[in-house]
Each structure stands twice: as C-alpha cells, then as structure tokens.
Design a protein around this motif. Structure first.
Motif, short mmCIF file in Angstrom:
data_model
loop_
_atom_site.label_atom_id
_atom_site.label_comp_id
_atom_site.label_asym_id
_atom_site.label_seq_id
_atom_site.Cartn_x
_atom_site.Cartn_y
_atom_site.Cartn_z
N ASN A 1 -1.99 76.03 -80.85
CA ASN A 1 -2.24 74.64 -80.50
C ASN A 1 -3.37 74.57 -79.48
N ARG A 2 -4.56 74.27 -79.95
CA ARG A 2 -5.72 74.25 -79.06
C ARG A 2 -5.68 73.08 -78.08
N ASN A 3 -4.76 72.14 -78.31
CA ASN A 3 -4.62 71.01 -77.38
C ASN A 3 -3.85 71.41 -76.12
N VAL A 4 -3.19 72.56 -76.16
CA VAL A 4 -2.49 73.08 -74.98
C VAL A 4 -3.46 73.95 -74.20
N LYS A 5 -3.76 73.58 -72.98
CA LYS A 5 -4.74 74.29 -72.17
C LYS A 5 -4.04 75.26 -71.21
N LEU A 6 -4.54 76.47 -71.15
CA LEU A 6 -4.01 77.49 -70.25
C LEU A 6 -5.12 77.99 -69.34
#
Length: 276
Positions: free
Chosen positions: A153-158
C-alpha cells in the motif's frame, strides 16, 4: 483499539466518568472499560449515543467514528496469533494497521517493519538462546505480515530514522547481516519509505530519547499518537504537549541524520565491509 482510544480521549476531555458513560448506553462501568480497551465489539447505537453524550455534533466527525466502529467489528488478522502476542502489543498492531503514516526512531535494532525474516528470527530467539517454538514462529509471522501493508500500500508512508549502532550491531552471522543491510538498501528506494541513519559522529545525545513511533491518522482526522515500547509493555503517549515534544525530537533527528541518498551510500559501505 483505535476507536476505543479515541472514545476514551473524548470522555476524559469532557470530565465524564466511566460510570456516567455506562449509564448513557445502558451498560456497566466494566463494559465502558472493555470498549475503551478494544476488547469487545462496538454497537453502532452505543457509539452514536456516546458521541452525542460527549458533545460530538459535526456530521463528518461522527461519520469517521462510525466508520471506525464498523471496521473495528471485523476481526483483525493479528487476532489469530492472540495467544502468542501480549495484549498490549495486539493493541499496538491494531493502532498501526489504522495509521496512514508511521514515523519511527530506533536505537537498538533494525525496526521490525524493515527486518528480514532471518534477522527477525535471531532477534526473537535472542540468537538461538530461546527455543523456536510456536510462540516465536507466530511472532515472526506477525512481523512479516505487518510488513506486507507497507510493501503493498503505497498510500501508507513509513519514515524511519535509525541510530548507526543499531544498524552495525551484529545479529546472527555475516550472511544474515549482509542480507539485512541489502534489504534496507533496497527498501530505501521505495517511494513510500524514507530511511535515514544518525551517524556515530553525532554523539550520545542523538540516542538519549530512546526508541519511539509516532502514528498519524489523517484519514480519520484524528490526533497523532506516540508509542513507546518497554520490556514488559507498551505506552501510548496522547497528551498534545508530549506528542509535540516527540515530534520536535524526531524533526531534530532528521536534521542531524544522513540524508536518504547519503544513507544509501553508508549502507553500501557497510555491505562492502562485510563482503571484504
């Protein structure tokens, strides 16, 4: 867990006791306690009544809470590992799953969300000193599953900042360490992952805060939460002044840490050292 946490924040901000809240939903004080700990399902009517009692009238805010309530009633994937995971860590995983941005500072090891399976096995079994039993296998499986959400999920930023000693600390043999460093180097190119290393020359002050994670929930328009893990439990810091202090510390660490491109060069250097 996230919904229960937010309901407790609302109740306490209004100075309402558990007993009064329980009376409002025709329940017991222990029920309110279980609701706020995320240990029981949420009845939509109860959530609506509590929101009204707590003075939440904005339709958009109410809608976000009711969405959380519906999602909370779906069993989380981590619950099948319940017997192997401490209750406090199950609560954290639930909070992590709902967050859309995770900001991590780690001083001891490579963070769990960036560990290879072999590296995780070494950490969880303390280098083989503990038996690789079903509990350890479940903990490893949980760690790997948590990573899937970041990868898929590229919408979750780490955003991860690691103290250099944590990256250099030997875990397992040279092959395991080399594979772990190569894994970090590869992940550093992911569009939703920012990786920085705080170098040795920044001195002891870089690590004086200890490890922590800041969870952000912009999708639900909820305040940030700080999670600090200890040997026998985890603590959620929720006071605005505390969250701001941790946020300022993380921003300072980002300034003194190597830039992402410099971090990649440093990782490459570490990999070459192991190969040599």
């Amino acid at each position: 867990m996230l919904l229960g946490y937010q309901l407790r924040q609302l109740r306490e901000s209004k100075g309402i006791s558990r007993a009064d809240a329980a009376y409002k939903i025709r329940g017991s004080e222990s029920k309110i306690s279980r609701v706020e700990l995320g240990r029981v399902g949420f009845k939509i009517r109860d959530v609506e009544d509590l929101l009204t009692f707590y003075g939440v009238e904005d339709p958009a805010v109410r809608a976000s809470f009711l969405t959380l309530a519906r999602e909370a009633n779906e069993p989380g994937w981590w619950q099948k590992y319940g017997e192997s995971l401490p209750v406090w860590f199950q609560s954290y995983v639930g909070m992590e799953e709902a967050a859309t941005q995770l900001r991590v500072y780690e001083t001891q090891f490579v963070p769990g969300l960036l560990q290879t399976e072999d590296y995780a096995r070494e950490v969880i079994t303390r280098g083989g000193k503990k038996k690789l039993d079903d509990t350890a296998k479940d903990r490893i499986a949980t760690r790997m599953r948590r990573q899937e959400r970041i990868r898929n999920n590229r919408n979750v930023k780490l955003w991860v900042i690691i103290d250099e000693p944590a990256v250099r600390r030997p875990v397992g043999g040279p092959e395991i360490m080399r594979a772990q460093l190569e894994h970090l180097h590869e992940l550093s190119y992911a569009p939703n992952i920012t990786l920085q290393i705080v170098p040795f020359h920044q001195g002891v002050f870089a690590a004086e805060t200890g490890s922590f994670t800041i969870l952000r929930y912009p999708e639900y328009d909820l305040p940030d939460v700080v999670y600090v893990e200890q040997l026998t439990g985890g603590i959620f810091q929720e006071k605005r002044s505390d969250v701001e202090q941790y946020t300022m510390t993380l921003e300072w660490l980002a300034v003194v840490a190597e830039r992402p491109e410099q971090t990649r060069r440093l990782l490459k250097q570490m990999i070459e050292e192991l190969e040599g």
